[in-house]
Design a protein around this motif. Structure first.
Motif, PDB file in Angstrom:
ATOM      1  N   LYS A   1      21.821  23.804 -37.855  1.00  0.00           N
ATOM      2  CA  LYS A   1      21.087  24.952 -37.332  1.00  0.00           C
ATOM      3  C   LYS A   1      20.649  24.664 -35.902  1.00  0.00           C
ATOM      4  N   GLY A   2      20.732  25.670 -35.059  1.00  0.00           N
ATOM      5  CA  GLY A   2      20.133  25.596 -33.727  1.00  0.00           C
ATOM      6  C   GLY A   2      20.617  24.443 -32.892  1.00  0.00           C
ATOM      7  N   GLU A   3      19.768  24.002 -31.999  1.00  0.00           N
ATOM      8  CA  GLU A   3      20.106  22.945 -31.078  1.00  0.00           C
ATOM      9  C   GLU A   3      18.983  21.922 -31.059  1.00  0.00           C
TER      10      GLU A   3
ATOM     11  N   ASP B   1      13.939  19.367 -38.112  1.00  0.00           N
ATOM     12  CA  ASP B   1      14.190  20.796 -37.901  1.00  0.00           C
ATOM     13  C   ASP B   1      15.611  21.230 -38.210  1.00  0.00           C
ATOM     14  N   ARG B   2      16.545  20.319 -38.015  1.00  0.00           N
ATOM     15  CA  ARG B   2      17.951  20.703 -38.157  1.00  0.00           C
ATOM     16  C   ARG B   2      18.597  20.064 -39.375  1.00  0.00           C
ATOM     17  N   CYS B   3      17.837  19.250 -40.096  1.00  0.00           N
ATOM     18  CA  CYS B   3      18.408  18.466 -41.191  1.00  0.00           C
ATOM     19  C   CYS B   3      18.833  19.375 -42.338  1.00  0.00           C
TER      20      CYS B   3
ATOM     21  N   GLU C   1      18.789  29.065 -17.738  1.00  0.00           N
ATOM     22  CA  GLU C   1      17.732  28.819 -18.724  1.00  0.00           C
ATOM     23  C   GLU C   1      18.300  28.540 -20.113  1.00  0.00           C
ATOM     24  N   LEU C   2      19.616  28.680 -20.256  1.00  0.00           N
ATOM     25  CA  LEU C   2      20.224  28.505 -21.573  1.00  0.00           C
ATOM     26  C   LEU C   2      21.021  27.208 -21.634  1.00  0.00           C
ATOM     27  N   SER C   3      21.183  26.679 -22.845  1.00  0.00           N
ATOM     28  CA  SER C   3      21.986  25.468 -23.011  1.00  0.00           C
ATOM     29  C   SER C   3      23.467  25.833 -22.942  1.00  0.00           C
ATOM     30  N   GLY C   4      24.318  24.811 -22.835  1.00  0.00           N
ATOM     31  CA  GLY C   4      25.756  25.037 -22.733  1.00  0.00           C
ATOM     32  C   GLY C   4      26.303  25.842 -23.904  1.00  0.00           C
ATOM     33  N   GLY C   5      25.854  25.504 -25.104  1.00  0.00           N
ATOM     34  CA  GLY C   5      26.322  26.207 -26.290  1.00  0.00           C
ATOM     35  C   GLY C   5      25.898  27.664 -26.280  1.00  0.00           C
ATOM     36  N   MET C   6      24.634  27.891 -25.887  1.00  0.00           N
ATOM     37  CA  MET C   6      24.102  29.250 -25.764  1.00  0.00           C
ATOM     38  C   MET C   6      24.920  30.065 -24.770  1.00  0.00           C
ATOM     39  N   ARG C   7      25.219  29.433 -23.628  1.00  0.00           N
ATOM     40  CA  ARG C   7      25.966  30.140 -22.583  1.00  0.00           C
ATOM     41  C   ARG C   7      27.353  30.505 -23.081  1.00  0.00           C
ATOM     42  N   GLN C   8      27.983  29.596 -23.835  1.00  0.00           N
ATOM     43  CA  GLN C   8      29.304  29.918 -24.347  1.00  0.00           C
ATOM     44  C   GLN C   8      29.213  31.070 -25.347  1.00  0.00           C
TER      45      GLN C   8
ATOM     46  N   VAL D   1      43.090  41.120 -27.779  1.00  0.00           N
ATOM     47  CA  VAL D   1      43.443  39.712 -27.582  1.00  0.00           C
ATOM     48  C   VAL D   1      42.303  39.004 -26.858  1.00  0.00           C
ATOM     49  N   LEU D   2      41.923  37.836 -27.363  1.00  0.00           N
ATOM     50  CA  LEU D   2      40.927  37.011 -26.689  1.00  0.00           C
ATOM     51  C   LEU D   2      41.609  35.712 -26.264  1.00  0.00           C
ATOM     52  N   ILE D   3      41.550  35.425 -24.972  1.00  0.00           N
ATOM     53  CA  ILE D   3      42.131  34.166 -24.497  1.00  0.00           C
ATOM     54  C   ILE D   3      40.995  33.181 -24.272  1.00  0.00           C
ATOM     55  N   ALA D   4      41.057  32.044 -24.943  1.00  0.00           N
ATOM     56  CA  ALA D   4      39.986  31.050 -24.826  1.00  0.00           C
ATOM     57  C   ALA D   4      40.568  29.791 -24.200  1.00  0.00           C
ATOM     58  N   ASP D   5      40.179  29.515 -22.950  1.00  0.00           N
ATOM     59  CA  ASP D   5      40.725  28.362 -22.225  1.00  0.00           C
ATOM     60  C   ASP D   5      39.784  27.177 -22.402  1.00  0.00           C
ATOM     61  N   GLU D   6      40.136  26.245 -23.274  1.00  0.00           N
ATOM     62  CA  GLU D   6      39.322  25.057 -23.567  1.00  0.00           C
ATOM     63  C   GLU D   6      37.861  25.437 -23.799  1.00  0.00           C
ATOM     64  N   PRO D   7      37.572  26.336 -24.737  1.00  0.00           N
ATOM     65  CA  PRO D   7      36.215  26.893 -24.821  1.00  0.00           C
ATOM     66  C   PRO D   7      35.152  25.880 -25.237  1.00  0.00           C
ATOM     67  N   THR D   8      35.547  24.757 -25.826  1.00  0.00           N
ATOM     68  CA  THR D   8      34.523  23.835 -26.332  1.00  0.00           C
ATOM     69  C   THR D   8      34.619  22.451 -25.706  1.00  0.00           C
ATOM     70  N   THR D   9      35.498  22.289 -24.728  1.00  0.00           N
ATOM     71  CA  THR D   9      35.704  20.961 -24.146  1.00  0.00           C
ATOM     72  C   THR D   9      34.431  20.409 -23.525  1.00  0.00           C
ATOM     73  N   ALA D  10      33.591  21.304 -22.959  1.00  0.00           N
ATOM     74  CA  ALA D  10      32.377  20.834 -22.293  1.00  0.00           C
ATOM     75  C   ALA D  10      31.197  20.731 -23.267  1.00  0.00           C
ATOM     76  N   LEU D  11      31.443  20.977 -24.551  1.00  0.00           N
ATOM     77  CA  LEU D  11      30.321  21.040 -25.496  1.00  0.00           C
ATOM     78  C   LEU D  11      30.331  19.859 -26.463  1.00  0.00           C
ATOM     79  N   ASP D  12      29.178  19.594 -27.058  1.00  0.00           N
ATOM     80  CA  ASP D  12      29.072  18.538 -28.060  1.00  0.00           C
ATOM     81  C   ASP D  12      29.775  18.939 -29.357  1.00  0.00           C
ATOM     82  N   VAL D  13      30.154  17.936 -30.156  1.00  0.00           N
ATOM     83  CA  VAL D  13      30.897  18.256 -31.393  1.00  0.00           C
ATOM     84  C   VAL D  13      30.139  19.172 -32.331  1.00  0.00           C
ATOM     85  N   THR D  14      28.832  18.970 -32.483  1.00  0.00           N
ATOM     86  CA  THR D  14      28.120  19.824 -33.440  1.00  0.00           C
ATOM     87  C   THR D  14      28.054  21.255 -32.913  1.00  0.00           C
ATOM     88  N   VAL D  15      27.946  21.403 -31.586  1.00  0.00           N
ATOM     89  CA  VAL D  15      27.949  22.744 -30.999  1.00  0.00           C
ATOM     90  C   VAL D  15      29.352  23.340 -31.097  1.00  0.00           C
TER      91      VAL D  15
END
Lengths: 343, 325, 293
Positions: free
Chosen positions: A274-276, A291-293, B153-160, B174-188
């Motif tokens: 959940k969330g960030e 919070d995210r567990c 004001e938003l995090s990378g995941g939020m912005r995506q 059609v949606l073209i997604a060019d490396e949409p998650t390369t800059a993000l963390d795995v959980t995001v």
């Protein structure tokens, strides 16, 4: 185990003052908060975590490139955190660093030879000695002697990272801190650098502290792995145990989120958290992951769990890890097989 | 019935130094509700193919051959004004770095509203409601508050997520997604993928996913094309291509990355290196561009480029090793 | 092997500057600027040797128009002095003032900017306040005061122009140092254990130079204009011929003998145009975005 430790980090803390708009709302943020671990000689110790987990800051604090506000770092008999000025500069030959982006970590105005020779400047040796040393180290990283006169922009990303590695190796250090050394490289090139790092370790018995966000890479290269979250270590374990029975729910979630490259046969689904991560400015009072567990209990929000040590030297910070008759388990998450239940 | 069809596409780049073929004879099509992955190293032409589909090629690069059709209508010879109506409406794109693709001086709600104003006849009130609905649909809970936030004001995941909301504002085909998650963390990344899957199930949008990560391909895509030096190396369903790769380059891309293994019996196999680097496009001769890095390279590989041929139904490869069989 | 190929492609060790020259060469305006600057430099150096006439000597009737006498090809001024000789000798003075002032600007600006940008904190505060102090002084007025207080020799003029025009260079140098000190290769140098002086002057400085060179080139133009202005106001050395002095002393006769002020004016125009075009060309050449990969 302790007696052969090369690098010992005890209770390391790094604070940053973050200013709000107009200089108001000053906050002190603990980017690294009480981190302790030790690395045995010749081992590769990995720190994984997501952005903002403090893994790179930990590396920089060990390298004495950012100021540690608390804690002690020692390399062999040398207490790095006590060194200053000229003594610190001279001690640097023992611990060197490879940075993430080989396009920005090499001075564009120096030839490859001079980039690599830079750390030799502190050794007060003759140019002839240096020349021999340079040729040897270029060969070790797989570059040819005639490439020594080229400038960084004439090399590909993989070759640049080889130059960066040569610079780190040239003083024959005991420890090399690698901060995401392959994540800026093209996929096909990563393997070249990873295998080179492994070969150099085998040949020269050098110790690595390896920072990465890529769990596949960490599993490939590290003997011990620490998982960091919000500036703290939540779990430290040897490779085999961490990937066969992760104990901390965060480790479990992190592992589950990695896509697997074999379609249809993927044994697990991603636990969608959940969330960030909460902001470092106001950390929760209880467990930082509460919070995210996915298996959070009321108790988790009240008190922070201690980083308890288990019998095999493994440590984990979760209230629900138990060790009974030689087997450890997390009573809430169980083992890997629980991943699919939790999603 | 395919929604988007790319037929023998060629993109050339002209400069004072001469001209280079960035994309060479690429063909594929994509069905609604399916995801096609385009895979390769940087410089293999995957992003150029995507930009060509949107007709957003950088200066100097032009489509010199081939046809792109969206639901039967050719996009290649459409006047720019009409192409503008299609971009953001029936075809939209999200990028790797959501920070640089959002305008820093407008609130994110304002930027989503702008897309709606351009492509729909909704009035002010309707637009405001639609913006909130879109922000909620990409899994952002406090839509009212978030819509007035600025990108920084938003995090990378939020912005995506916001980029996705913007891209989906006019329910594109059609949606073209060019490396949409390369800059993000795995959980995001996991969050964004589950969001894209949910949205696709609801809207039947076809997704073209550009990536270099075979794990992402396995997770998200139905079909895959592998590109090397601007050419098609292999094409097929994700399941066949990943489990039985026919092209040495595809095999290399799968084996050169240490994939995470869970459990107690982990193989300690070394990752295999693909030696060398992608050759500069201007140096490619008549032969297979991969020959210089290929372990199976023979004389004929250097001499001529192999044609695309069938390995098994709907699995094609351009490799001499498969020419006879 | 492709790895081999990528090296043979760029076998020779080309300095990063080689590419810059390549880009510079391709711009016609930049090349025009370079030609102008070279032409004026040649005039200043060789001119007086080829045409050894004293520009202060009265050689012919005053205010002879150009082309009316063989003794003075470009005419004479209000005292009957040779204008051509004045232009040739004056080029030297103009260039000396321009170059000295620009050099001084860069040296003061660079040292102050570098120290402020590298050490930050207290040093930065103090140096930037000093810079601001100089920046709010009206430059022409301040230079006039300096020249009036000291003797109005060529060098004093050059130094006073330098002293008033360094603040923008200092700000630029500070900004560059601030940017570069946080780049990874500087951190890498620190990590490898090199001395601080080495980092400032050998690692950061060479990488900060390109925009500073551009600004220095443009400063030459400003300095030439400054010198002309001071001379026009009668504040330069009356015993050293310069273009500004020629305009200043001939200004009352402008309506009767246009060439007395126009010819040195045209020279100033071309000199300033030349260095500005060179500065512009360098700016493009150093811009990594325009550089070929």
């Amino acid at each position: 185990m302790i007696d052969q430790a090369l690098l010992t980090v005890q209770d390391l803390e790094v604070e940053f003052a973050s200013k709000g708009a107009l200089g108001r709302n000053k906050h002190v943020v603990k980017a690294v908060n009480g981190v302790s671990f030790s690395i045995n000689k010749g081992d590769t110790f990995g720190i994984v975590g997501e952005s903002g987990s403090g893994k790179t800051t930990t590396a920089l604090a060990i390298m004495r490139l950012v100021k540690a506000t608390k804690g002690k770092v020692s390399l062999g008999d040398m207490v790095l955190t006590d060194l200053h000025g000229e003594a610190l500069r001279r001690a640097r030959r023992q611990f060197q660093m490879v940075f993430q982006d080989p396009f920005s970590s090499l001075n564009p105005r120096l030839r490859a030879r001079d980039v690599v020779a830079e750390p030799l400047a502190m050794l007060d040796r003759s140019n002839k000695d240096n020349a021999r040393e340079l040729e040897e180290v270029f060969a070790q990283v797989g570059l040819r002697p005639e490439q020594m006169d080229l400038f960084p922009h004439q090399f590909s990303g993989g070759q640049r990272q080889r130059i960066a590695l040569a610079r780190a190796l040239v003083t024959r250090p005991e420890l090399i801190v690698c901060d995401e050394p392959v994540s800026a490289l093209d996929v096909a090139i990563q393997a070249q650098i990873l295998n080179l790092l492994k070969r150099i370790q085998r040949d020269l018995d050098v110790t690595y502290l390896f920072i990465s966000h890529d769990l596949g890479v960490v599993q490939y290269i590290c003997d011990w792995i620490a998982v960091m979250y919000l500036g703290q270590i939540v779990e430290v374990a040897p490779r085999a145990s961490l990937f066969s029975y992760p104990l901390h729910p965060y480790t479990l979630s992190l592992l589950s989120a990695v896509p697997s490259a074999s379609p249809g046969t993927k044994a697990w689904k991603a636990i969608t958290l959940k969330g960030e991560p909460p902001s470092l400015i106001n950390l929760p009072t209880g467990c930082i992951f509460a919070d995210r567990c996915p298996v959070m209990q009321p108790e988790c929000q009240k008190s922070p769990p201690a980083l308890q040590e288990l019998s095999d030297g493994r440590r984990v910070a979760c209230h629900f890890v138990e060790e009974k008759e030689g087997t450890v388990q997390n009573t809430l998450t169980g083992g890997l097989e629980m991943i699919n239940v939790l999603t | 019935m395919s929604v988007l069809k790319v037929d023998h596409l060629c993109v050339d780049y002209r400069s004072r130094a001469g001209h280079i073929r960035l994309v060479d004879d690429i063909s594929f099509d994509i069905q609604p509700n399916k995801t096609l992955a385009i895979v390769g190293e940087s410089g293999c032409g995957k992003s150029m193919t995507a930009l060509a589909m949107m007709r957003l090629l950088p200066d100097g690069a032009t489509i010199t051959k081939g046809v792109i059709t969206l639901e039967g209508d050719s996009l290649t010879d459409l006047p720019e004004a009409q192409m503008r109506d299609i971009r953001g409406a029936s075809m939209s794109m999200i990028f790797q770095e959501p920070m640089t693709s959002l305008n820093p001086v407008f609130s994110v709600g304002e930027q989503i509203a702008e897309v709606l104003r351009l492509h729909t006849d909704l009035d002010k009130q309707q637009i405001r409601e639609k913006v909130q609905a879109l922000i909620r649909s990409v899994g952002i809970s406090d839509a009212g508050q978030r819509s007035s936030a600025y990108p920084h004001e938003l995090s990378g995941g939020m912005r995506q997520r916001i980029m996705i909301a913007m891209a989906l504002a006019c329910s594109p085909k059609v949606l073209i997604a060019d490396e949409p998650t390369t800059a993000l963390d795995v959980t995001v990344q996991a969050q964004i993928f589950s969001l894209l899957r949910d949205l696709q199930a609801r809207t039947s949008t076809a997704i073209v996913l550009i990536t270099h990560d075979m794990g992402v391909v396995a997770e998200m895509a139905d079909d895959i094309i592998v590109m090397y030096a601007g050419r098609l190396a292999e094409r097929g369903s994700v399941e066949t291509v990943l489990s039985r790769p026919a092209h040495p380059y595809t095999r290399g891309l799968i084996d050169c990355v240490p994939h995470l293994q869970l459990g107690s019996n982990i193989s300690h196999k070394s990752v295999t290196e693909i030696p060398g680097v992608v050759p500069a496009l201007e140096t490619i001769g008549a032969g297979c561009p991969f020959a210089s890095r290929c372990g199976l390279s023979e004389e004929r590989c250097e001499a001529a480029m192999p044609e695309l041929s069938e390995v098994r139904p709907s699995h094609q490869v351009a490799c001499w090793n498969y020419q006879e069989t | 092997m492709a790895a081999v190929e990528s090296v043979t492609r760029s076998q020779s060790a080309r300095r990063p500057g080689a590419d810059a020259w390549e880009i510079y060469r391709q711009s016609p305006t930049a090349m025009l600027g370079l030609v102008l600057v070279l032409l004026i430099s040649v005039l200043a150096i060789i001119g007086p040797l080829v045409y050894p006439v004293d520009p202060f000597e009265i050689i012919w009737a005053p205010m002879s128009a150009p082309g009316t006498t063989e003794r003075a090809l470009l005419g004479t001024d209000y005292l009957g002095r040779d204008i051509l000789a004045g232009l040739l000798v004056g080029a030297k003075a103009t260039l000396i003032v321009g170059l000295t002032a620009a050099a001084l600007t860069v040296i003061i600006g660079l040292v102050i900017g570098a120290l402020a940008g590298f050490y930050l904190g207290m040093i930065d505060e103090i140096l930037m306040r000093v810079t601001e102090f100089f920046q709010v002084l009206p430059p022409l007025l301040f230079a006039m005061v300096l020249v009036t207080m000291l003797s109005p020799s060529l060098w004093v003029v050059a130094v006073s122009i330098g002293v008033v025009s360094w603040p923008p260079t200092a700000r630029l140098a500070r900004a560059e140092f601030l940017r570069i000190r946080n780049l990874e290769y500087v951190t890498a140098s620190r990590a490898s254990g090199v001395r601080q002086g080495y980092i400032i002057w050998r690692v950061i400085l060479p990488n900060a130079l390109p925009p500073l060179i551009v600004s220095a080139t443009l400063t030459i133009g400003t300095a030439i204009l400054f010198e002309a202005g001071l001379s026009f106001l009668g504040l330069s050395d009356p015993n050293v011929m310069s273009w500004g002095l020629m305009i200043g002393s001939g200004r009352e006769y402008m309506l009767d003998a246009w060439w007395i002020v126009t010819l040195p004016g045209v020279m100033i125009f071309f000199a300033v145009l030349g260095v500005s075009l060179v500065g512009d060309g360098l700016n493009d050449a150093f811009n990594p975005k325009l550089r070929r990969r």
